[in-house]
Design a protein around this motif. Structure first.
Motif, PDB file in Angstrom:
ATOM      1  N   UNK A   1       0.832  -1.221   0.000  1.00 46.29           N
ATOM      2  CA  UNK A   1       0.000   0.000   0.000  1.00 46.29           C
ATOM      3  C   UNK A   1       0.867   1.273   0.000  1.00 46.29           C
ATOM      4  N   UNK A   2       1.981   1.184   0.766  1.00 39.53           N
ATOM      5  CA  UNK A   2       2.859   2.374   0.842  1.00 39.53           C
ATOM      6  C   UNK A   2       3.313   2.840  -0.539  1.00 39.53           C
ATOM      7  N   UNK A   3       3.666   1.842  -1.383  1.00 38.74           N
ATOM      8  CA  UNK A   3       4.154   2.183  -2.733  1.00 38.74           C
ATOM      9  C   UNK A   3       3.067   2.868  -3.556  1.00 38.74           C
ATOM     10  N   UNK A   4       1.838   2.386  -3.372  1.00 36.15           N
ATOM     11  CA  UNK A   4       0.737   2.978  -4.157  1.00 36.15           C
ATOM     12  C   UNK A   4       0.515   4.422  -3.701  1.00 36.15           C
ATOM     13  N   UNK A   5       0.528   4.616  -2.378  1.00 35.73           N
ATOM     14  CA  UNK A   5       0.318   5.973  -1.848  1.00 35.73           C
ATOM     15  C   UNK A   5       1.408   6.911  -2.363  1.00 35.73           C
ATOM     16  N   UNK A   6       2.632   6.379  -2.379  1.00 36.13           N
ATOM     17  CA  UNK A   6       3.749   7.193  -2.869  1.00 36.13           C
ATOM     18  C   UNK A   6       3.521   7.599  -4.335  1.00 36.13           C
ATOM     19  N   UNK A   7       3.072   6.620  -5.105  1.00 38.77           N
ATOM     20  CA  UNK A   7       2.792   6.899  -6.525  1.00 38.77           C
ATOM     21  C   UNK A   7       1.733   7.998  -6.661  1.00 38.77           C
ATOM     22  N   UNK A   8       0.670   7.865  -5.870  1.00 36.37           N
ATOM     23  CA  UNK A   8      -0.421   8.854  -5.964  1.00 36.37           C
ATOM     24  C   UNK A   8       0.120  10.233  -5.604  1.00 36.37           C
ATOM     25  N   UNK A   9       0.914  10.270  -4.519  1.00 40.02           N
ATOM     26  CA  UNK A   9       1.453  11.570  -4.096  1.00 40.02           C
ATOM     27  C   UNK A   9       2.388  12.168  -5.134  1.00 40.02           C
ATOM     28  N   UNK A  10       3.073  11.290  -5.891  1.00 36.61           N
ATOM     29  CA  UNK A  10       3.987  11.781  -6.940  1.00 36.61           C
ATOM     30  C   UNK A  10       3.293  11.982  -8.275  1.00 36.61           C
ATOM     31  N   UNK A  11       1.959  11.932  -8.250  1.00 34.31           N
ATOM     32  CA  UNK A  11       1.174  12.089  -9.484  1.00 34.31           C
ATOM     33  C   UNK A  11       1.519  11.059 -10.553  1.00 34.31           C
ATOM     34  N   UNK A  12       1.854   9.841 -10.100  1.00 33.25           N
ATOM     35  CA  UNK A  12       2.119   8.795 -11.100  1.00 33.25           C
ATOM     36  C   UNK A  12       0.842   8.033 -11.368  1.00 33.25           C
ATOM     37  N   UNK A  13       0.687   7.566 -12.562  1.00 36.53           N
ATOM     38  CA  UNK A  13      -0.520   6.828 -12.945  1.00 36.53           C
ATOM     39  C   UNK A  13      -0.577   5.475 -12.217  1.00 36.53           C
ATOM     40  N   UNK A  14      -1.758   5.110 -11.729  1.00 29.92           N
ATOM     41  CA  UNK A  14      -1.887   3.800 -11.059  1.00 29.92           C
ATOM     42  C   UNK A  14      -2.641   2.815 -11.967  1.00 29.92           C
ATOM     43  N   UNK A  15      -2.405   1.520 -11.699  1.00 27.48           N
ATOM     44  CA  UNK A  15      -3.034   0.471 -12.512  1.00 27.48           C
ATOM     45  C   UNK A  15      -4.405   0.111 -11.930  1.00 27.48           C
ATOM     46  N   UNK A  16      -5.142  -0.720 -12.656  1.00 29.24           N
ATOM     47  CA  UNK A  16      -6.440  -1.200 -12.160  1.00 29.24           C
ATOM     48  C   UNK A  16      -6.236  -1.897 -10.805  1.00 29.24           C
ATOM     49  N   UNK A  17      -5.231  -2.757 -10.721  1.00 33.04           N
ATOM     50  CA  UNK A  17      -4.994  -3.511  -9.480  1.00 33.04           C
ATOM     51  C   UNK A  17      -4.679  -2.554  -8.331  1.00 33.04           C
ATOM     52  N   UNK A  18      -3.894  -1.526  -8.609  1.00 29.37           N
ATOM     53  CA  UNK A  18      -3.561  -0.558  -7.554  1.00 29.37           C
ATOM     54  C   UNK A  18      -4.798   0.246  -7.139  1.00 29.37           C
ATOM     55  N   UNK A  19      -5.618   0.557  -8.119  1.00 33.27           N
ATOM     56  CA  UNK A  19      -6.871   1.262  -7.826  1.00 33.27           C
ATOM     57  C   UNK A  19      -7.756   0.413  -6.915  1.00 33.27           C
ATOM     58  N   UNK A  20      -7.798  -0.884  -7.227  1.00 35.14           N
ATOM     59  CA  UNK A  20      -8.608  -1.793  -6.403  1.00 35.14           C
ATOM     60  C   UNK A  20      -8.103  -1.838  -4.972  1.00 35.14           C
ATOM     61  N   UNK A  21      -6.791  -1.864  -4.846  1.00 34.58           N
ATOM     62  CA  UNK A  21      -6.166  -1.919  -3.511  1.00 34.58           C
ATOM     63  C   UNK A  21      -6.538  -0.691  -2.686  1.00 34.58           C
ATOM     64  N   UNK A  22      -6.711   0.433  -3.373  1.00 32.60           N
ATOM     65  CA  UNK A  22      -7.012   1.670  -2.639  1.00 32.60           C
ATOM     66  C   UNK A  22      -8.316   1.576  -1.849  1.00 32.60           C
ATOM     67  N   UNK A  23      -9.224   0.681  -2.285  1.00 30.60           N
ATOM     68  CA  UNK A  23     -10.465   0.491  -1.520  1.00 30.60           C
ATOM     69  C   UNK A  23     -10.160  -0.006  -0.094  1.00 30.60           C
ATOM     70  N   UNK A  24      -8.982  -0.648   0.100  1.00 28.96           N
ATOM     71  CA  UNK A  24      -8.639  -1.170   1.429  1.00 28.96           C
ATOM     72  C   UNK A  24      -8.148  -0.074   2.382  1.00 28.96           C
ATOM     73  N   UNK A  25      -7.828   1.061   1.819  1.00 24.78           N
ATOM     74  CA  UNK A  25      -7.361   2.172   2.660  1.00 24.78           C
ATOM     75  C   UNK A  25      -8.539   2.718   3.461  1.00 24.78           C
ATOM     76  N   UNK A  26      -8.276   3.262   4.652  1.00 28.12           N
ATOM     77  CA  UNK A  26      -9.445   3.794   5.354  1.00 28.12           C
ATOM     78  C   UNK A  26      -9.935   5.057   4.643  1.00 28.12           C
ATOM     79  N   UNK A  27     -11.217   5.312   4.805  1.00 27.84           N
ATOM     80  CA  UNK A  27     -11.889   6.331   4.001  1.00 27.84           C
ATOM     81  C   UNK A  27     -11.209   7.698   4.094  1.00 27.84           C
ATOM     82  N   UNK A  28     -10.820   8.074   5.315  1.00 29.09           N
ATOM     83  CA  UNK A  28     -10.288   9.431   5.465  1.00 29.09           C
ATOM     84  C   UNK A  28      -8.922   9.588   4.808  1.00 29.09           C
ATOM     85  N   UNK A  29      -8.108   8.533   4.918  1.00 28.75           N
ATOM     86  CA  UNK A  29      -6.785   8.597   4.276  1.00 28.75           C
ATOM     87  C   UNK A  29      -6.927   8.664   2.748  1.00 28.75           C
ATOM     88  N   UNK A  30      -7.855   7.836   2.236  1.00 33.38           N
ATOM     89  CA  UNK A  30      -8.103   7.832   0.800  1.00 33.38           C
ATOM     90  C   UNK A  30      -8.654   9.191   0.359  1.00 33.38           C
TER      91      UNK A  30
END
Ligand code: V47
Length: 354
Positions: A1-30
């Protein structure tokens, strides 16, 4: 999850799988991740327009299971407005301040091809500055099939008749298996995308919707967004992405559980993050409720559609949107939720900051 968050913060494009994983993040962090993207682009501005929805007929040759609007056994009140009625509604709305008419009809085989196009021509003649957003890709496919025309011919006729932009309806969910179960027989996903591509290639703009909260799952939502992102990379013609929350009354698509606010907000936030190339994410209050739409402003959404004035599609299925909303109330609600109401035109030029 950390890597995905880092990507989002760096404005890098995420994949479908990474997008799906983001649902596991708590609502406020997401929410914060999405809000940061929104803030960078628009600060505290929240866009809306003064618009009038017109639904000129509810007689439909197609039978989408989720639809409560078309005339069926559950809604036995078929109607088709006369051209005069349609034009009068548009004229009156324009006099009352509307800058856009959003015209969506059912697929009515009885009114004839010219009924559709003449209504646009007459509106343009009566109110040249009124933006006409009309004909979903589903309607365009219907007209092409019914009258033996190519998509190109229908799109050219739209331009000749004064249509300015295309609404995002008819996209539903692109996954072919789900689509077969909820709206078999109408425009296919590939056809929907092709029609928008051809419209964009004419230098025109459109929106894209996604109907969610029925029998689709999270993967289907991300895969849907991915097809839009791929097309947008090619054409850059989509203005806004509009996730439509499924309303389940008076129709034939049985869904026991209603989506939680948590799931709806997560979906908005993920849309903002995933769709890095579509500028606006619209919380269409007719389907999310105005209360949740206001909260959605903190979860990536920067647009609340508009005052609507009258709405027949979602309200037929249970939404509380039949009579739209007064401009003063709309503006007050946005202000009181801590955002700056910005009236825009249909192509997102700013008209007035309240
Ligand atoms: O495509 C039908 C949806 C759409 C239901 O482009 C339902 O700016 C929820 O496309 N529950 C039409 N939704 C509306 C539409 C739209 C709305 C607002 C703005 C824009 C825009 C476009 O309504 C259809 C379908 O997906 N719909 N039935 C229902 N039971």
């Amino acid at each position: 999850m950390k890597d995905i968050i880092k990507k989002v913060k760096n404005n890098e494009r995420i994949s479908i799988e990474e997008g799906l994983k983001l649902y596991d993040l708590n609502l406020l962090e997401l929410g914060e991740l999405a809000d940061n993207i929104r803030k960078k682009r628009y600060g505290k501005k929240s866009y809306f327009n003064i618009n009038r929805h017109i639904n000129p007929t509810n007689i439909c040759k197609d039978t989408c299971k989720f639809c409560a609007y078309s005339a069926t056994r559950k809604n036995p009140n078929p109607y088709a407005m006369s051209l005069e009625e349609i034009v009068n509604i548009a004229k009156k709305a324009h006099l009352n301040g509307a800058k856009e008419v959003h015209i969506v009809s059912a697929h009515n085989p009885d009114v004839g091809l010219n009924w559709y196009f003449d209504s646009f021509k007459l509106i343009k003649k009566a109110a040249p500055n009124l933006h006409i957003k009309a004909l979903t890709a589903a309607e365009i496919h219907f007209l092409a099939t019914q009258y033996n025309l190519s998509y190109d011919e229908v799109l050219d006729k739209m331009i000749e008749s004064g249509v300015d932009s295309m609404p995002g309806g008819g996209a539903e969910i692109f996954d072919e298996k789900i689509r077969d179960r909820i709206c078999k027989g109408k425009v296919s996903s590939a056809q929907w995308l092709l029609i928008h591509q051809k419209w964009h290639q004419r230098g025109r703009q459109s929106n894209a919707t996604m109907l969610f909260g029925h029998i689709e799952n999270r993967y289907h939502r991300l895969e849907h967004m991915n097809r839009l992102r791929e097309l947008q990379d090619k054409t850059n013609g989509f203005n806004a992405f509009i996730p439509l929350v499924y309303q389940r009354e008076n129709n034939y698509l049985k869904v026991e559980k209603f989506l939680t606010a948590n799931e709806i907000l997560k979906t908005y936030a993920i849309a903002r993050i995933f769709l890095d190339n579509i500028p606006h994410i619209k919380a269409y209050w007719a389907t999310s409720t105005i209360n949740l739409a206001l909260i959605a402003q903190e979860f990536g959404c920067d647009d609340l559609d508009g005052t609507i004035e009258k709405e027949s599609i979602q309200s037929a299925a249970g939404a509380n949107s039949a009579n739209g909303m007064k401009l003063e109330d709309f503006v007050d609600l946005i202000k009181n939720s801590g955002f700056i109401p910005v009236e825009r035109d249909s192509l997102y030029n700013e008209l007035k900051v309240y």
